[in-house]
Design a protein around this motif. Structure first.
Motif, PDB file in Angstrom:
ATOM      1  N   ILE A  19       0.839  -1.208   0.000  1.00 28.25           N
ATOM      2  CA  ILE A  19       0.000   0.000   0.000  1.00 28.25           C
ATOM      3  C   ILE A  19       0.866   1.248   0.000  1.00 28.25           C
ATOM      4  N   ALA A  20       1.928   1.249   0.796  1.00 30.63           N
ATOM      5  CA  ALA A  20       2.835   2.402   0.834  1.00 30.63           C
ATOM      6  C   ALA A  20       3.486   2.624  -0.529  1.00 30.63           C
ATOM      7  N   LEU A  21       3.901   1.550  -1.183  1.00 33.94           N
ATOM      8  CA  LEU A  21       4.517   1.676  -2.510  1.00 33.94           C
ATOM      9  C   LEU A  21       3.519   2.210  -3.536  1.00 33.94           C
ATOM     10  N   VAL A  22       2.279   1.762  -3.457  1.00 31.43           N
ATOM     11  CA  VAL A  22       1.249   2.243  -4.375  1.00 31.43           C
ATOM     12  C   VAL A  22       1.006   3.731  -4.145  1.00 31.43           C
ATOM     13  N   LEU A  23       0.944   4.153  -2.891  1.00 31.14           N
ATOM     14  CA  LEU A  23       0.740   5.572  -2.590  1.00 31.14           C
ATOM     15  C   LEU A  23       1.897   6.420  -3.104  1.00 31.14           C
ATOM     16  N   VAL A  24       3.117   5.934  -2.910  1.00 33.98           N
ATOM     17  CA  VAL A  24       4.285   6.668  -3.416  1.00 33.98           C
ATOM     18  C   VAL A  24       4.228   6.749  -4.930  1.00 33.98           C
ATOM     19  N   HIS A  25       3.863   5.647  -5.577  1.00 31.58           N
ATOM     20  CA  HIS A  25       3.768   5.634  -7.035  1.00 31.58           C
ATOM     21  C   HIS A  25       2.732   6.648  -7.519  1.00 31.58           C
ATOM     22  N   PHE A  26       1.554   6.681  -6.872  1.00 30.86           N
ATOM     23  CA  PHE A  26       0.525   7.625  -7.290  1.00 30.86           C
ATOM     24  C   PHE A  26       0.936   9.068  -7.022  1.00 30.86           C
ATOM     25  N   HIS A  27       1.675   9.287  -5.946  1.00 32.21           N
ATOM     26  CA  HIS A  27       2.167  10.643  -5.670  1.00 32.21           C
ATOM     27  C   HIS A  27       3.136  11.088  -6.764  1.00 32.21           C
ATOM     28  N   ARG A  28       4.042  10.199  -7.145  1.00 34.56           N
ATOM     29  CA  ARG A  28       4.979  10.518  -8.243  1.00 34.56           C
ATOM     30  C   ARG A  28       4.217  10.732  -9.549  1.00 34.56           C
ATOM     31  N   LEU A  29       3.244   9.893  -9.801  1.00 35.71           N
ATOM     32  CA  LEU A  29       2.440  10.013 -11.015  1.00 35.71           C
ATOM     33  C   LEU A  29       1.705  11.352 -11.042  1.00 35.71           C
ATOM     34  N   GLU A  30       1.201  11.771  -9.890  1.00 37.99           N
ATOM     35  CA  GLU A  30       0.504  13.049  -9.799  1.00 37.99           C
ATOM     36  C   GLU A  30       1.460  14.206 -10.088  1.00 37.99           C
ATOM     37  N   ARG A  31       2.670  14.145  -9.527  1.00 38.88           N
ATOM     38  CA  ARG A  31       3.660  15.196  -9.790  1.00 38.88           C
ATOM     39  C   ARG A  31       4.045  15.214 -11.261  1.00 38.88           C
ATOM     40  N   ASN A  32       4.216  14.026 -11.844  1.00 38.40           N
ATOM     41  CA  ASN A  32       4.564  13.960 -13.266  1.00 38.40           C
ATOM     42  C   ASN A  32       3.430  14.497 -14.130  1.00 38.40           C
ATOM     43  N   THR A  33       2.194  14.211 -13.752  1.00 41.15           N
ATOM     44  CA  THR A  33       1.042  14.715 -14.495  1.00 41.15           C
ATOM     45  C   THR A  33       0.998  16.234 -14.445  1.00 41.15           C
ATOM     46  N   GLU A  34       1.285  16.801 -13.270  1.00 42.15           N
ATOM     47  CA  GLU A  34       1.320  18.261 -13.150  1.00 42.15           C
ATOM     48  C   GLU A  34       2.417  18.845 -14.032  1.00 42.15           C
ATOM     49  N   ALA A  35       3.578  18.199 -14.047  1.00 50.13           N
ATOM     50  CA  ALA A  35       4.682  18.682 -14.884  1.00 50.13           C
ATOM     51  C   ALA A  35       4.307  18.610 -16.365  1.00 50.13           C
ATOM     52  N   VAL A  36       3.681  17.515 -16.768  1.00 50.91           N
ATOM     53  CA  VAL A  36       3.263  17.367 -18.172  1.00 50.91           C
ATOM     54  C   VAL A  36       2.232  18.430 -18.524  1.00 50.91           C
ATOM     55  N   ASN A  37       1.312  18.712 -17.612  1.00 55.11           N
ATOM     56  CA  ASN A  37       0.306  19.753 -17.872  1.00 55.11           C
ATOM     57  C   ASN A  37       0.959  21.124 -18.020  1.00 55.11           C
ATOM     58  N   ARG A  38       1.985  21.418 -17.215  1.00 56.98           N
ATOM     59  CA  ARG A  38       2.695  22.692 -17.369  1.00 56.98           C
ATOM     60  C   ARG A  38       3.393  22.763 -18.726  1.00 56.98           C
ATOM     61  N   ILE A  39       3.997  21.664 -19.146  1.00 58.48           N
ATOM     62  CA  ILE A  39       4.670  21.632 -20.452  1.00 58.48           C
ATOM     63  C   ILE A  39       3.647  21.829 -21.569  1.00 58.48           C
ATOM     64  N   ILE A  40       2.494  21.175 -21.459  1.00 61.31           N
ATOM     65  CA  ILE A  40       1.453  21.322 -22.480  1.00 61.31           C
ATOM     66  C   ILE A  40       0.976  22.764 -22.544  1.00 61.31           C
ATOM     67  N   LYS A  41       0.821  23.411 -21.390  1.00 61.46           N
ATOM     68  CA  LYS A  41       0.393  24.811 -21.378  1.00 61.46           C
ATOM     69  C   LYS A  41       1.437  25.696 -22.062  1.00 61.46           C
ATOM     70  N   ARG A  42       2.723  25.457 -21.771  1.00 57.07           N
ATOM     71  CA  ARG A  42       3.779  26.242 -22.433  1.00 57.07           C
ATOM     72  C   ARG A  42       3.746  26.033 -23.941  1.00 57.07           C
ATOM     73  N   LEU A  43       3.596  24.784 -24.359  1.00 59.48           N
ATOM     74  CA  LEU A  43       3.529  24.508 -25.799  1.00 59.48           C
ATOM     75  C   LEU A  43       2.328  25.189 -26.437  1.00 59.48           C
ATOM     76  N   ASP A  44       1.210  25.173 -25.741  1.00 58.52           N
ATOM     77  CA  ASP A  44       0.012  25.839 -26.248  1.00 58.52           C
ATOM     78  C   ASP A  44       0.249  27.340 -26.382  1.00 58.52           C
ATOM     79  N   ASP A  45       0.930  27.930 -25.402  1.00 61.12           N
ATOM     80  CA  ASP A  45       1.257  29.357 -25.483  1.00 61.12           C
ATOM     81  C   ASP A  45       2.163  29.644 -26.678  1.00 61.12           C
ATOM     82  N   HIS A  46       3.153  28.771 -26.898  1.00 62.83           N
ATOM     83  CA  HIS A  46       4.052  28.961 -28.046  1.00 62.83           C
ATOM     84  C   HIS A  46       3.301  28.818 -29.362  1.00 62.83           C
TER      85      HIS A  46
END
Length: 85
Positions: A19-46
């Motif tokens: 359970i702890a490993l799954v929670l850590v994985h989802f936390h990392r996935l959430e951070r990566n999703t936020e980073a990808v969304n920021r990159i997509i927003k920058r690309l959209d602005d460009h």
């Protein structure tokens, strides 16, 4: 101590670890999703900037084409007047 009790404790510890490993994985996935969304927003602005630049370039090309035809017309008139003289 009973062997089944020890096995149950070990199974419980493994379940908690999973359970702890799954929670850590989802936390990392959430951070990566936020980073990808920021990159997509920058690309959209460009892309929006490129669209704006493209429209400006189109207008400039259109004006140059208009100016070119006016210049050719002017040169033709000049040639005709110089041939008459």
């Amino acid at each position: 101590m009973d062997l089944t009790f020890i096995v149950e404790v070990v199974v419980l510890a493994v379940e908690i670890l999973v359970i702890a490993l799954v929670l850590v994985h989802f936390h990392r996935l959430e951070r990566n999703t936020e980073a990808v969304n920021r990159i997509i927003k920058r690309l959209d602005d460009h892309i929006n900037e490129l669209d704006h630049d493209y429209e400006r370039i189109e207008k400039c090309v259109y004006r140059l084409c208009e100016a070119e035809s006016k210049i050719y017309d002017y040169l033709r008139k000049q040639r005709k007047t110089s041939q008459r003289d």
